[in-house]
Design an enzyme around this catalytic site. Sequence first.
Site, short mmCIF file in Angstrom:
data_model
loop_
_atom_site.label_atom_id
_atom_site.label_comp_id
_atom_site.label_asym_id
_atom_site.label_seq_id
_atom_site.Cartn_x
_atom_site.Cartn_y
_atom_site.Cartn_z
N HIS A 7 21.64 19.57 4.88
CA HIS A 7 21.34 19.81 6.30
C HIS A 7 21.87 18.65 7.14
O HIS A 7 21.29 17.57 7.17
CB HIS A 7 19.84 19.96 6.53
CG HIS A 7 19.50 20.50 7.89
ND1 HIS A 7 19.36 21.84 8.13
CD2 HIS A 7 19.30 19.88 9.08
CE1 HIS A 7 19.07 22.03 9.41
NE2 HIS A 7 19.04 20.85 10.01
N ASP A 57 19.48 15.50 7.66
CA ASP A 57 19.25 15.83 9.07
C ASP A 57 20.08 14.92 9.98
O ASP A 57 19.74 14.72 11.14
CB ASP A 57 17.77 15.76 9.44
CG ASP A 57 17.44 16.48 10.74
OD1 ASP A 57 18.13 17.46 11.07
OD2 ASP A 57 16.50 16.06 11.44
N HIS A 61 24.52 17.87 10.91
CA HIS A 61 25.27 18.40 12.06
C HIS A 61 26.44 17.47 12.35
O HIS A 61 26.27 16.25 12.39
CB HIS A 61 24.38 18.48 13.30
CG HIS A 61 23.06 19.14 13.08
ND1 HIS A 61 22.94 20.50 12.85
CD2 HIS A 61 21.81 18.63 13.02
CE1 HIS A 61 21.65 20.79 12.68
NE2 HIS A 61 20.95 19.68 12.78
#
Length: 305
Positions: A38, A258, A40
Amino acid sequence: MNPNPTQPIGDAAPFAAPPHLDVRTPRVFMPAGACDSHAHVCGPLDRYPAFAERIYSPPPEATLDNYRAMLAALGVSRAVLVQPSFYADDNSAVLDGLDAMGPQARGIVVLGDDVDDAELERMSAAGVRGVRFNIVDVKDGKGVLPMDRLRAVARRIAPLGWHIELLMHVNEFPDMDRAFADFPTEIVVGHLGYVPARHGTADPGFQALLRLMRDGRAWAKLTGPYRISATGLPHDDILPFAETLVDQVPDQLVWGSDWPHVKVSWSIPMPNDGDIADLLTRWVPDPAVRERVLVDNPARLYGFS
């Protein structure tokens, strides 16, 4: 020069805090094939513009190059790039990231209503393995699962072997096991179920998630502890959630950084990713189970070979 480093010039959306670029080498051993499930990748905004109605902007440091440097510092070789909310359904940054990283990366996208089957096939060939729905931050219908929309998308992506990823607080949905009992695909929930720690593991929504996971219908990500904890590192108040998940459903868990931690505010210290990784030694103390969470489970969920 921008007089306010948290504010883009000519833009109402503040920048999120930047991640650490001096990543500490973690104490935890990362086995070969370990996956960050996970993260971005964002910007630069002049190449990948965010949509105007966003509530914040990605930090300029959240680039693919900086992310890959972070992975190298952790000793992690695989990654899952998840479409962030500020890009809406423009998946360009994720798809370009998959192209740059090659077979060691997978992607989770957001779909617009006009995506045809040929585009889904192209995305699948590029490494996409799921579709993300943001249930938390939607302006209309907050706290309500759009089951008709979810089922319609799930039916389209099921033949591709994809899943639905939900950003949701499972404590708001105590009957989610019944809602997803006959769902066309598996579902994946981030941030240990995204239950504020004060609710405790007896929370009906968390228990419903556990039932779905025991039935093999759902997965959870060991991610974003600062999103649900009321304390600083090592976030002792969420340890019961991690221990419950690892004890009851270890084969339905994956771990993620994250990165770049866009939900960390300027008033909270930005965690070093070495410290984030080292939480695994507390959450998953058994090295054999840890290898399942880091290597075997993501290989099965995302199709790594």
